[in-house]
Write an enzyme that holds these catalytic residues in place. Structure first.
Site: not given
Ligand SMILES: *Cc1c(COP(=O)(O)O)cnc(C)c1O
Length: 380
Positions: A180, A182-184
């Site tokens: 997604y 905003t994930k790393n």
């Protein structure tokens, strides 16, 4: 005038953009060679024998439950301190999510609470590696082995994390990652299941595209066969080459992005060690966090005002999470109430996630530190 810092800003480089535009020009947009290459690269990254890429972590969790035979009448143990997806997927397969409390130190599922919640109907456990810190996997592996339960990890926060030297992705029966925004590591939207069992991987591969026979996605390629067979009642969960191209490009920079997260966390830790009235995130010594979030805990009753003070200074914060059992759906359907899981409630009342993303500049990190210091001291 202080520097405004959003909660998140994606790290998209010219190379990322070129990878996606190359795909647009390639003549193949949906699942194809780039998805296969991304899966191969993720196998390297996670040390898992098999990786199946899909269009979200939610889809990954859903398919992992289906492929492990979880269905109506079964119970699945889930920590209450998590995102909607972890509980929803259990209901998607017709099973019942059994919520349990978390550990005070990490916000991770409490193995003692899991043990206490086991019944004859328990079929699986879904630990969530909260903020990127691996759960107590030895205790969970023991419980799962004793009772022949599937251990399906929600590793949405945990790409790059390690538990006693083993990478998250090579520990439980199936490990589900999120890409997604905003994930790393991001593909815009996306997810993957990492697992060891070849037969389960094969089933998940089929289930992600309508249950069609393997390689049916090639049926529109030059020289490919038009013939396909429906072997299972599957879903429309495949990743696309557009998403995979971005993921592959991001994965090349992943070590550098993780290193930048570590620098920012070190700056936060050093600054907040001196600050009274806040609790910093803790990482047990036998594990390496993926550092997805920086979950600070402020004084009970002070959190909402704290977020308002941060917003007044232009700093975006978030909360992870409002525990599932405090949401109307869980209260109406299962009768959960406030007071059921006090440790998770304490997290839910006190937690605030600070901006933490590799594209943050040092000036932005300093602006967040200054704002936190002022907000904790109560200066509006
Ligand atoms: C983001 C997230 C998910 C869902 O990931 P998607 O890829 O958006 O489906 C699941 N669990 C947790 C803990 C998350 O933070």
């Amino acid at each position: 005038m202080t520097l405004a810092v959003p909660f998140h800003r994606p790290a998209i480089t010219d190379a990322d953009i070129a990878a996606v535009t190359d795909t647009l020009r390639s003549g193949w947009l949906t699942m194809g060679e780039r998805v296969e290459a991304f899966e191969e690269a993720l196998r390297d990254q996670t040390d898992a024998a098999h990786v199946v890429a899909v269009n979200s972590c939610t889809a990954a969790l859903h398919l992992a439950l289906v492929a492990h035979g979880v269905g109506p009448g079964d119970e699945v143990i889930v920590p209450t301190l998590t995102f909607a997806a972890t509980g929803n997927v259990v209901e998607h397969v017709g099973a019942r999510p059994v919520l349990v409390d978390v550990q005070a130190k990490t916000g991770n599922i409490d193995p003692a609470a899991v043990q206490a919640a086991l019944t004859e109907r328990t079929k699986a456990i879904i630990p969530v590696h909260f903020a990127g810190v691996p759960c107590d996997m030895h205790a969970l592996l023991d419980l799962a082995a004793d009772r022949d339960l599937a251990l399906i990890e929600d590793a949405a926060h945990a790409l790059g994390a390690e538990y006693r030297g083993t990478r998250v992705g090579a520990i439980g029966d199936a490990t589900c990652f999120s890409f997604y925004a905003t994930k790393n590591l991001t593909t815009g939207e996306g997810g993957a299941v990492a697992l060891d069992a070849a037969s389960v991987a094969e089933r998940i591969r089929r289930l992600r595209l309508h249950g069609l026979s393997r390689d049916a996605w090639k049926r529109y390629g030059a020289g490919a066969s038009w013939r396909y067979a429906i072997e299972d009642c599957g879903f429309k969960y495949n990743m696309t080459d557009l998403n995979a191209a971005l993921g592959l490009s991001q994965l090349e920079r992943f070590p550098a992005m993780q290193a930048r997260r570590a620098e920012i966390v070190a700056k936060y830790d050093a600054a907040f060690a001196r600050l009274r009235g806040v609790e910093r995130p803790e990482v047990p010594a036998d594990r390496e966090s993926a550092r997805h979030l920086y979950p600070l805990r402020v004084a009970a009753g002070n959190r909402d005002r704290f977020i308002e003070r941060m917003a007044a200074r232009g700093i975006g914060c978030s909360v992870h999470f409002i525990p599932l059992h405090l949401h109307p759906h869980y209260q109406d359907t299962y009768g959960y109430r406030h007071g059921d899981f006090p440790v998770a409630e304490n997290w839910g009342e006190r937690e605030v996630s600070l901006p933490l993303f590799p594209a943050m500049t040092d000036a932005e990190v300093e602006a967040v530190i200054a704002a936190v210091t002022e907000a904790v001291r109560g200066r509006a």
